[in-house]
Design a protein around this motif. Structure first.
Motif, PDB file in Angstrom:
ATOM      1  N   TYR A 225       0.833  -1.209   0.000  1.00  0.00           N
ATOM      2  CA  TYR A 225       0.000   0.000   0.000  1.00  0.00           C
ATOM      3  C   TYR A 225       0.865   1.257   0.000  1.00  0.00           C
ATOM      4  O   TYR A 225       0.673   2.185  -0.812  1.00  0.00           O
ATOM      5  CB  TYR A 225      -0.898  -0.041   1.239  1.00  0.00           C
ATOM      6  CG  TYR A 225      -1.703   1.201   1.528  1.00  0.00           C
ATOM      7  CD1 TYR A 225      -2.408   1.870   0.525  1.00  0.00           C
ATOM      8  CD2 TYR A 225      -1.805   1.683   2.838  1.00  0.00           C
ATOM      9  CE1 TYR A 225      -3.176   2.989   0.820  1.00  0.00           C
ATOM     10  CE2 TYR A 225      -2.571   2.796   3.136  1.00  0.00           C
ATOM     11  CZ  TYR A 225      -3.254   3.451   2.120  1.00  0.00           C
ATOM     12  OH  TYR A 225      -4.018   4.561   2.407  1.00  0.00           O
ATOM     13  N   GLU A 229       0.695   2.667  -3.804  1.00  0.00           N
ATOM     14  CA  GLU A 229      -0.342   3.698  -3.856  1.00  0.00           C
ATOM     15  C   GLU A 229       0.144   5.050  -3.366  1.00  0.00           C
ATOM     16  O   GLU A 229      -0.439   6.075  -3.703  1.00  0.00           O
ATOM     17  CB  GLU A 229      -1.585   3.268  -3.059  1.00  0.00           C
ATOM     18  CG  GLU A 229      -2.361   2.143  -3.717  1.00  0.00           C
ATOM     19  CD  GLU A 229      -3.738   1.929  -3.085  1.00  0.00           C
ATOM     20  OE1 GLU A 229      -4.193   2.803  -2.307  1.00  0.00           O
ATOM     21  OE2 GLU A 229      -4.356   0.883  -3.370  1.00  0.00           O
ATOM     22  N   LEU A 346      -9.195  -7.896  -4.149  1.00  0.00           N
ATOM     23  CA  LEU A 346     -10.020  -6.689  -4.059  1.00  0.00           C
ATOM     24  C   LEU A 346      -9.230  -5.429  -4.387  1.00  0.00           C
ATOM     25  O   LEU A 346      -9.771  -4.474  -4.953  1.00  0.00           O
ATOM     26  CB  LEU A 346     -10.611  -6.572  -2.649  1.00  0.00           C
ATOM     27  CG  LEU A 346     -11.692  -7.581  -2.267  1.00  0.00           C
ATOM     28  CD1 LEU A 346     -12.035  -7.469  -0.790  1.00  0.00           C
ATOM     29  CD2 LEU A 346     -12.946  -7.365  -3.118  1.00  0.00           C
ATOM     30  N   ALA A 347      -7.931  -5.426  -4.041  1.00  0.00           N
ATOM     31  CA  ALA A 347      -7.127  -4.226  -4.251  1.00  0.00           C
ATOM     32  C   ALA A 347      -7.009  -3.867  -5.720  1.00  0.00           C
ATOM     33  O   ALA A 347      -6.883  -2.686  -6.069  1.00  0.00           O
ATOM     34  CB  ALA A 347      -5.735  -4.418  -3.638  1.00  0.00           C
ATOM     35  N   GLU A 348      -7.047  -4.872  -6.591  1.00  0.00           N
ATOM     36  CA  GLU A 348      -6.959  -4.587  -8.019  1.00  0.00           C
ATOM     37  C   GLU A 348      -8.245  -3.961  -8.557  1.00  0.00           C
ATOM     38  O   GLU A 348      -8.253  -3.362  -9.623  1.00  0.00           O
ATOM     39  CB  GLU A 348      -6.656  -5.875  -8.796  1.00  0.00           C
ATOM     40  CG  GLU A 348      -5.240  -6.395  -8.577  1.00  0.00           C
ATOM     41  CD  GLU A 348      -4.857  -7.465  -9.576  1.00  0.00           C
ATOM     42  OE1 GLU A 348      -5.761  -8.093 -10.153  1.00  0.00           O
ATOM     43  OE2 GLU A 348      -3.645  -7.660  -9.790  1.00  0.00           O
ATOM     44  N   ARG A 349      -9.339  -4.111  -7.807  1.00  0.00           N
ATOM     45  CA  ARG A 349     -10.641  -3.631  -8.264  1.00  0.00           C
ATOM     46  C   ARG A 349     -11.111  -2.391  -7.516  1.00  0.00           C
ATOM     47  O   ARG A 349     -11.987  -1.682  -8.004  1.00  0.00           O
ATOM     48  CB  ARG A 349     -11.666  -4.760  -8.127  1.00  0.00           C
ATOM     49  CG  ARG A 349     -11.422  -5.864  -9.149  1.00  0.00           C
ATOM     50  CD  ARG A 349     -11.933  -7.225  -8.690  1.00  0.00           C
ATOM     51  NE  ARG A 349     -11.668  -8.230  -9.731  1.00  0.00           N
ATOM     52  CZ  ARG A 349     -10.494  -8.827  -9.898  1.00  0.00           C
ATOM     53  NH1 ARG A 349      -9.469  -8.513  -9.107  1.00  0.00           N
ATOM     54  NH2 ARG A 349     -10.329  -9.715 -10.858  1.00  0.00           N
ATOM     55  N   THR A 350     -10.546  -2.161  -6.338  1.00  0.00           N
ATOM     56  CA  THR A 350     -10.882  -0.948  -5.590  1.00  0.00           C
ATOM     57  C   THR A 350      -9.584  -0.221  -5.251  1.00  0.00           C
ATOM     58  O   THR A 350      -8.921   0.306  -6.129  1.00  0.00           O
ATOM     59  CB  THR A 350     -11.680  -1.299  -4.317  1.00  0.00           C
ATOM     60  OG1 THR A 350     -10.929  -2.225  -3.515  1.00  0.00           O
ATOM     61  CG2 THR A 350     -13.022  -1.936  -4.669  1.00  0.00           C
ATOM     62  N   SER A 351      -9.241  -0.174  -3.986  1.00  0.00           N
ATOM     63  CA  SER A 351      -7.972   0.413  -3.532  1.00  0.00           C
ATOM     64  C   SER A 351      -7.725  -0.049  -2.108  1.00  0.00           C
ATOM     65  O   SER A 351      -8.659  -0.442  -1.388  1.00  0.00           O
ATOM     66  CB  SER A 351      -8.018   1.945  -3.577  1.00  0.00           C
ATOM     67  OG  SER A 351      -8.933   2.434  -2.605  1.00  0.00           O
ATOM     68  N   SER A 353      -6.891   1.904   0.204  1.00  0.00           N
ATOM     69  CA  SER A 353      -7.502   2.923   1.048  1.00  0.00           C
ATOM     70  C   SER A 353      -8.917   2.524   1.448  1.00  0.00           C
ATOM     71  O   SER A 353      -9.288   2.562   2.626  1.00  0.00           O
ATOM     72  CB  SER A 353      -7.509   4.265   0.310  1.00  0.00           C
ATOM     73  OG  SER A 353      -8.185   5.243   1.069  1.00  0.00           O
ATOM     74  N   ALA A 354      -9.722   2.111   0.464  1.00  0.00           N
ATOM     75  CA  ALA A 354     -11.091   1.686   0.749  1.00  0.00           C
ATOM     76  C   ALA A 354     -11.116   0.430   1.606  1.00  0.00           C
ATOM     77  O   ALA A 354     -11.980   0.269   2.479  1.00  0.00           O
ATOM     78  CB  ALA A 354     -11.831   1.448  -0.562  1.00  0.00           C
ATOM     79  N   ILE A 355     -10.150  -0.461   1.380  1.00  0.00           N
ATOM     80  CA  ILE A 355     -10.106  -1.705   2.145  1.00  0.00           C
ATOM     81  C   ILE A 355      -9.855  -1.433   3.622  1.00  0.00           C
ATOM     82  O   ILE A 355     -10.519  -2.012   4.499  1.00  0.00           O
ATOM     83  CB  ILE A 355      -9.030  -2.633   1.555  1.00  0.00           C
ATOM     84  CG1 ILE A 355      -9.536  -3.217   0.234  1.00  0.00           C
ATOM     85  CG2 ILE A 355      -8.677  -3.750   2.532  1.00  0.00           C
ATOM     86  CD1 ILE A 355      -8.479  -3.921  -0.567  1.00  0.00           C
TER      87      ILE A 355
END
Length: 385
Positions: A225, A229, A346-351, A353-355
């Protein structure tokens, strides 16, 4: 004897934390060396978790039949070369096999050393579980933060060689002094070796799972992260988990006293709220510095959630030694080891940060189930011992 056993089990927690912490800065290096995506790296994390949660019940049964001292020796010796094997693996398939070995042996060591800590608690008639987990966090600090610097300076393989030598020396000093607890079969009122029928261990295990998912997400993905990011360097990225582990260590060394003064339920509630605030800060942070501060705050809150759950499970009456604890550790570590694999997807589809914001909301579960921690008050377990 009691003091040397206390020191030995603390050393085992430290060495286990060192191994796990050393894994944290290794994942982005593996991604680069093997040229794999976040989703494939998430698969490696998933394999680590599968190896661990598959073997944990076996070591719970081994603890019940032969005692935690035998089980922890076996697991610790088998775990020692695992990081080195990961570092020298020439391709993805070999890396996958080494990661499974790492997860299985570290997980088996975790169950048996927690059972040994419960045995030392009973012998000393004093709570030690939180401070034992403090030594685990201290090991994690030294594995994750300086580990990232060591990888950058020495390279992946020589870093693993150095960690392996430390493990060999530490085990040589500590294993001879591990408390030799009696197997369940030798007890006068030994409980049968079967899965518990009471729902309480499973409920405590679910609470532990929800506490450990955020810890696993910080362990496996904080460095990625910060690096991917937020643009942090590798030497800075390793401090994401290190900051969390450092504050966890400090709070865990205070945890036994806090639990004695505040009670397990209140300690769990306060910790859940603080951890939620830290994860929220990490998720909303504009740069690496505030994110690392958020992980540090999350560590303060997370610190005593899991030791309280484990101590409660280890002191449940009517269960063979290691059985109740293996249920809770297996369920709990399925959170720290299996969930981060899904996070990579999930990180590839959102971020990320959101997780991390979503994980803050997950801690509502232990907050709402905090009454289940009442049996973690050592005065109850200790009087019954």
């Amino acid at each position: 004897m009691a003091r040397s056993a206390r020191g030995a089990v603390s050393a085992l927690f430290f060495l286990n934390g060192l191994m796990v912490g050393s894994w944290a800065p290794k994942l982005p290096v593996l991604m680069s060396r093997l040229d794999i995506s976040e989703a494939v790296a998430g698969g490696l994390v998933l394999l680590l978790g599968l190896g661990s949660v598959t073997v944990m019940p076996l070591f719970g049964a081994l603890t019940a039949r032969r005692g935690s001292a035998h089980a922890v020796r076996l697991a610790a010796v088998l775990a020692t070369p695992a990081l080195l094997l990961i570092s020298v693996a020439p391709n993805l398939a070999a890396t996958m096999a080494a990661v499974v070995l790492f997860g299985a042996t570290v997980g088996g060591m975790d169950v048996s050393m927690n059972a040994n800590a419960v045995a030392v608690e009973r012998q000393r008639r004093r709570a030690i579980m939180s401070s034992c987990h403090g030594f685990w966090s201290l090991g994690g600090v030294l594995g994750a933060g300086p580990g990232g610097v060591a990888i950058a300076m020495l390279g992946e393989v020589w870093h693993a060689v150095a960690v392996t030598l430390v493990l060999v020396a530490g085990l040589a000093l500590s294993l001879p002094h591990v408390l030799r607890d009696a197997p369940a079969a030798e007890g006068a009122q030994a409980a049968p070796l079967r899965l518990p029928r009471s729902p309480l261990p499973y409920a405590i295990g679910f609470m532990a799972l929800c506490c450990m998912v955020p810890e696993g997400a910080i362990l496996d993905w904080a460095a990625v992260y910060l690096q991917r990011e937020m643009g942090a360097s590798l030497s800075v990225a390793g401090w994401g988990f290190a900051a969390c582990a450092a504050t966890m260590a400090a709070m865990r060394f205070l945890g036994d006293l806090l639990r004695q003064r505040l009670g397990a339920v209140r300690t769990l509630r306060i910790g859940s709220l603080v951890a939620m605030a830290g994860l929220g800060l990490a998720g909303l942070a504009p740069g690496p510095g505030p994110a690392i501060a958020g992980f540090a705050l999350a560590g303060i809150g997370i610190a005593n959630l899991v030791p309280i759950a484990f101590s409660a499970a280890g002191n449940l009456p009517g269960l063979a030694q290691g059985i109740g604890l293996s249920v809770v550790t297996t369920m709990g570590y399925s959170g720290i080891l299996l969930a981060p694999g899904a996070i990579g997807w999930l990180a590839e589809r959102t971020s990320f940060s959101a997780i991390y914001l979503g994980l803050a909301a997950l801690l509502l579960v232990p907050l709402l189930l905090s009454r289940l921690a009442l049996t973690a008050d050592f005065s109850t377990g200790g009087d019954a011992a």
